[in-house]
Scaffold this motif. Structure first.
Motif, PDB file in Angstrom:
ATOM      1  N   SER A  71     -11.240 -21.269 -49.204  1.00  0.00           N
ATOM      2  CA  SER A  71     -10.493 -20.290 -48.413  1.00  0.00           C
ATOM      3  C   SER A  71      -9.758 -19.304 -49.316  1.00  0.00           C
ATOM      4  O   SER A  71      -9.830 -18.085 -49.128  1.00  0.00           O
ATOM      5  CB  SER A  71      -9.501 -21.002 -47.502  1.00  0.00           C
ATOM      6  OG  SER A  71      -8.629 -20.089 -46.875  1.00  0.00           O
ATOM      7  N   ARG A 123     -10.254 -15.036 -49.987  1.00  0.00           N
ATOM      8  CA  ARG A 123      -9.186 -14.043 -49.849  1.00  0.00           C
ATOM      9  C   ARG A 123      -8.914 -13.317 -51.165  1.00  0.00           C
ATOM     10  O   ARG A 123      -8.697 -12.102 -51.190  1.00  0.00           O
ATOM     11  CB  ARG A 123      -7.918 -14.721 -49.331  1.00  0.00           C
ATOM     12  CG  ARG A 123      -8.019 -15.070 -47.836  1.00  0.00           C
ATOM     13  CD  ARG A 123      -6.784 -15.803 -47.345  1.00  0.00           C
ATOM     14  NE  ARG A 123      -6.850 -17.201 -47.695  1.00  0.00           N
ATOM     15  CZ  ARG A 123      -5.860 -17.880 -48.254  1.00  0.00           C
ATOM     16  NH1 ARG A 123      -4.728 -17.276 -48.584  1.00  0.00           N
ATOM     17  NH2 ARG A 123      -5.998 -19.162 -48.502  1.00  0.00           N
ATOM     18  N   TYR A 147      -7.870 -25.278 -43.142  1.00  0.00           N
ATOM     19  CA  TYR A 147      -8.301 -24.391 -44.230  1.00  0.00           C
ATOM     20  C   TYR A 147      -9.672 -23.784 -43.924  1.00  0.00           C
ATOM     21  O   TYR A 147      -9.947 -22.627 -44.266  1.00  0.00           O
ATOM     22  CB  TYR A 147      -8.359 -25.153 -45.553  1.00  0.00           C
ATOM     23  CG  TYR A 147      -7.002 -25.426 -46.157  1.00  0.00           C
ATOM     24  CD1 TYR A 147      -6.222 -24.388 -46.650  1.00  0.00           C
ATOM     25  CD2 TYR A 147      -6.495 -26.723 -46.237  1.00  0.00           C
ATOM     26  CE1 TYR A 147      -4.984 -24.628 -47.210  1.00  0.00           C
ATOM     27  CE2 TYR A 147      -5.252 -26.971 -46.796  1.00  0.00           C
ATOM     28  CZ  TYR A 147      -4.502 -25.919 -47.267  1.00  0.00           C
ATOM     29  OH  TYR A 147      -3.258 -26.155 -47.813  1.00  0.00           O
ATOM     30  N   THR A 154      -9.413 -20.709 -41.672  1.00  0.00           N
ATOM     31  CA  THR A 154      -8.988 -19.509 -42.394  1.00  0.00           C
ATOM     32  C   THR A 154     -10.106 -18.955 -43.254  1.00  0.00           C
ATOM     33  O   THR A 154     -10.293 -17.733 -43.351  1.00  0.00           O
ATOM     34  CB  THR A 154      -7.755 -19.836 -43.255  1.00  0.00           C
ATOM     35  OG1 THR A 154      -6.683 -20.225 -42.406  1.00  0.00           O
ATOM     36  CG2 THR A 154      -7.314 -18.622 -44.064  1.00  0.00           C
ATOM     37  N   ARG A 155     -10.878 -19.838 -43.899  1.00  0.00           N
ATOM     38  CA  ARG A 155     -12.025 -19.355 -44.685  1.00  0.00           C
ATOM     39  C   ARG A 155     -13.005 -18.607 -43.788  1.00  0.00           C
ATOM     40  O   ARG A 155     -13.485 -17.518 -44.155  1.00  0.00           O
ATOM     41  CB  ARG A 155     -12.740 -20.529 -45.365  1.00  0.00           C
ATOM     42  CG  ARG A 155     -14.065 -20.125 -46.002  1.00  0.00           C
ATOM     43  CD  ARG A 155     -14.744 -21.289 -46.698  1.00  0.00           C
ATOM     44  NE  ARG A 155     -15.042 -22.406 -45.835  1.00  0.00           N
ATOM     45  CZ  ARG A 155     -16.063 -22.447 -44.979  1.00  0.00           C
ATOM     46  NH1 ARG A 155     -16.875 -21.411 -44.844  1.00  0.00           N
ATOM     47  NH2 ARG A 155     -16.279 -23.534 -44.264  1.00  0.00           N
ATOM     48  N   CYS A 170     -11.721 -15.237 -42.949  1.00  0.00           N
ATOM     49  CA  CYS A 170     -11.851 -14.349 -44.105  1.00  0.00           C
ATOM     50  C   CYS A 170     -13.285 -13.867 -44.248  1.00  0.00           C
ATOM     51  O   CYS A 170     -13.534 -12.683 -44.521  1.00  0.00           O
ATOM     52  CB  CYS A 170     -11.397 -15.079 -45.369  1.00  0.00           C
ATOM     53  SG  CYS A 170     -11.621 -14.132 -46.894  1.00  0.00           S
ATOM     54  N   VAL A 210      -6.083 -12.313 -41.041  1.00  0.00           N
ATOM     55  CA  VAL A 210      -6.450 -13.346 -42.019  1.00  0.00           C
ATOM     56  C   VAL A 210      -5.190 -13.890 -42.695  1.00  0.00           C
ATOM     57  O   VAL A 210      -5.058 -15.112 -42.887  1.00  0.00           O
ATOM     58  CB  VAL A 210      -7.434 -12.787 -43.056  1.00  0.00           C
ATOM     59  CG1 VAL A 210      -7.710 -13.834 -44.140  1.00  0.00           C
ATOM     60  CG2 VAL A 210      -8.731 -12.366 -42.386  1.00  0.00           C
ATOM     61  N   ASN A 211      -4.272 -13.000 -43.058  1.00  0.00           N
ATOM     62  CA  ASN A 211      -3.019 -13.460 -43.668  1.00  0.00           C
ATOM     63  C   ASN A 211      -2.230 -14.336 -42.710  1.00  0.00           C
ATOM     64  O   ASN A 211      -1.625 -15.344 -43.112  1.00  0.00           O
ATOM     65  CB  ASN A 211      -2.176 -12.264 -44.105  1.00  0.00           C
ATOM     66  CG  ASN A 211      -2.696 -11.605 -45.368  1.00  0.00           C
ATOM     67  OD1 ASN A 211      -3.262 -12.267 -46.239  1.00  0.00           O
ATOM     68  ND2 ASN A 211      -2.519 -10.296 -45.481  1.00  0.00           N
ATOM     69  N   ALA A 253      -3.516 -16.152 -40.318  1.00  0.00           N
ATOM     70  CA  ALA A 253      -4.247 -17.414 -40.242  1.00  0.00           C
ATOM     71  C   ALA A 253      -3.934 -18.295 -41.449  1.00  0.00           C
ATOM     72  O   ALA A 253      -3.745 -19.519 -41.321  1.00  0.00           O
ATOM     73  CB  ALA A 253      -5.752 -17.142 -40.164  1.00  0.00           C
ATOM     74  N   ALA A 254      -3.860 -17.680 -42.644  1.00  0.00           N
ATOM     75  CA  ALA A 254      -3.556 -18.442 -43.860  1.00  0.00           C
ATOM     76  C   ALA A 254      -2.153 -19.030 -43.799  1.00  0.00           C
ATOM     77  O   ALA A 254      -1.923 -20.187 -44.196  1.00  0.00           O
ATOM     78  CB  ALA A 254      -3.704 -17.550 -45.085  1.00  0.00           C
ATOM     79  N   THR A 259      -2.198 -21.906 -41.396  1.00  0.00           N
ATOM     80  CA  THR A 259      -2.863 -23.047 -42.028  1.00  0.00           C
ATOM     81  C   THR A 259      -1.899 -23.816 -42.929  1.00  0.00           C
ATOM     82  O   THR A 259      -1.874 -25.052 -42.924  1.00  0.00           O
ATOM     83  CB  THR A 259      -4.082 -22.573 -42.843  1.00  0.00           C
ATOM     84  OG1 THR A 259      -5.112 -22.175 -41.947  1.00  0.00           O
ATOM     85  CG2 THR A 259      -4.617 -23.680 -43.742  1.00  0.00           C
TER      86      THR A 259
END
Length: 377
Positions: free
Chosen positions: A78, A82, A209, A212-213, A216, A294-295, A297-298, A301
């Motif tokens: 992941s 990013r 994780y 999130t991957r 991304c 995405v940020n 989501a990270a 996570t």
């Protein structure tokens, strides 16, 4: 396979809290674990020890740590996506650094033992050592790429190494976790039913994780045609497993939470997930994720990973064999860290002062104080 690896001798020790006011509990606890000659009250040895030390091999810790390698594999994949995609690069690089450091430490502990991780001795069984060697062989090129990406500009070659290798490593870490779970299931230390629940709980971190991957990959266009369906599958599996852990799911071998603390932790995690999952739902509905999504989501996570880790810890200390879960790491901490603190004259004086303050306590007062310590712990 790297064997014989230990923590560097020149690792800085954490300084003692010199010149600061120390709490009564801290002063007494320090003396209890590291300076019994000062005469501080100690718990009855018959109740303090629930398993034979000579037989304890850190089964729970080994099962938990080996299963967490799956999460770290997904975390590296992941963060690599990013970092190479220019999304939250600094955060992704920090995540890479943490992940490869933790992966190395766990592998070394599983091979050579690491009391600070709850594993008091080296692995002896050939089958398990073979699985560890195979895991390390797949991890080595990914580790090199992760270190490069964590410490400098991401290169396409390093990202490709991780992207091409993480699936095989994930499968291998699953196999390793299965081997270790089968080896260390023990009625006194780790029931097979508890190992099953731990497996599901720890897998939640890997799924977080993975989500999130996949987000991304959709944002950067580096995924495959199956990535949208894969994201939906991962989100559904995370949701269903969280419900199964919270409520129990007998047909999958998942028992209900063993106590209210574990259940409350799972309930709060589920509520957090429900409140914050909208970015994933939008992507599943067909929206191309933005960098902000995405940020977000990270960040979610990371929060979910911490929440599940807290749940796992609560579960470990609520099921058979809990004594070794905290005793082995605490003894290592006392030996490696607190022993150095106790050369501080101010700390020794503070401990002696507390001994004087507790001198002459009645049995009822001793019991009350002991209960207070347990509650604080």
């Amino acid at each position: 396979m790297k064997t014989g690896m230990t923590t560097p001798a020149n690792t800085p020790r954490r300084a003692a809290p010199s010149g600061r006011a120390l709490s009564k509990s801290l002063c007494v606890a320090l003396a209890l674990v590291a300076m019994p000659e000062l005469g501080v009250l100690s718990p009855d040895t018959a109740t303090a020890q629930s398993i034979d030390r000579s037989l304890y091999k850190g089964g729970k810790a080994r099962v938990s740590r080996s299963a967490s390698l799956r999460s770290l594999t997904e975390a590296v994949a992941s963060a690599s996506c990013r970092a190479s995609g220019g999304i939250g690069v600094e955060t992704a690089q920090a995540e890479l650094a943490r992940s490869y450091s933790d992966f190395d430490r766990i592998i070394d502990g599983l091979v050579n033992g690491n009391p600070a991780l709850g594993m008091p001795g080296a692995e002896q069984r050939g089958r398990t050592l073979t699985a560890l060697n195979e895991t390390h062989a797949l991890w080595e090129p990914m580790e090199a790429a992760a270190k490069t990406m964590a410490n400098g500009p991401a290169s396409a070659d390093d990202a490709a190494v991780i992207n091409d290798g993480y699936a095989a490593l994930f499968d291998q870490t699953e196999q390793l976790a299965s081997v270790i779970s089968g080896q260390y299931s023990d009625p006194q230390q780790l029931l097979q039913s508890d190992a099953t629940v731990l497996n599901f709980a720890i897998r939640q971190r890997a799924l977080a994780y993975r989500m999130t991957r996949q987000m991304c990959e959709l944002a950067t266009g580096t995924g495959q045609a199956t990535t949208p369906d894969g994201l939906k599958e991962t989100v559904d599996l995370f949701q269903q497993t969280l419900i199964a852990l919270r409520d129990g799911f007998a047909t999958a071998g998942v028992n209900p939470p063993p106590n209210d603390a574990v259940r409350d932790s799972l309930v709060s995690t589920f509520e957090l997930w429900q409140a914050e999952r909208s970015a994933f739902d939008a992507a599943i509905a067909g929206q191309v994720p933005t960098a902000d999504m995405v940020n977000a989501a990270a960040a979610l996570t990371q929060t979910l990973s911490v929440a599940m880790n807290n749940t796992i810890t609560l579960y470990l200390i609520a099921t058979p064999g809990q004594d070794g879960v905290y005793r082995i790491p605490l003894e290592a901490y006392a030996r490696d860290e607190l022993a150095g603190w106790l050369t501080e004259p101010a700390l020794i004086d503070a401990i002696k002062a507390q001994n004087i303050a507790h001198d002459g306590l009645s049995e009822d007062e001793v019991i009350a104080l002991d209960q207070q310590w347990r509650a604080e712990a």
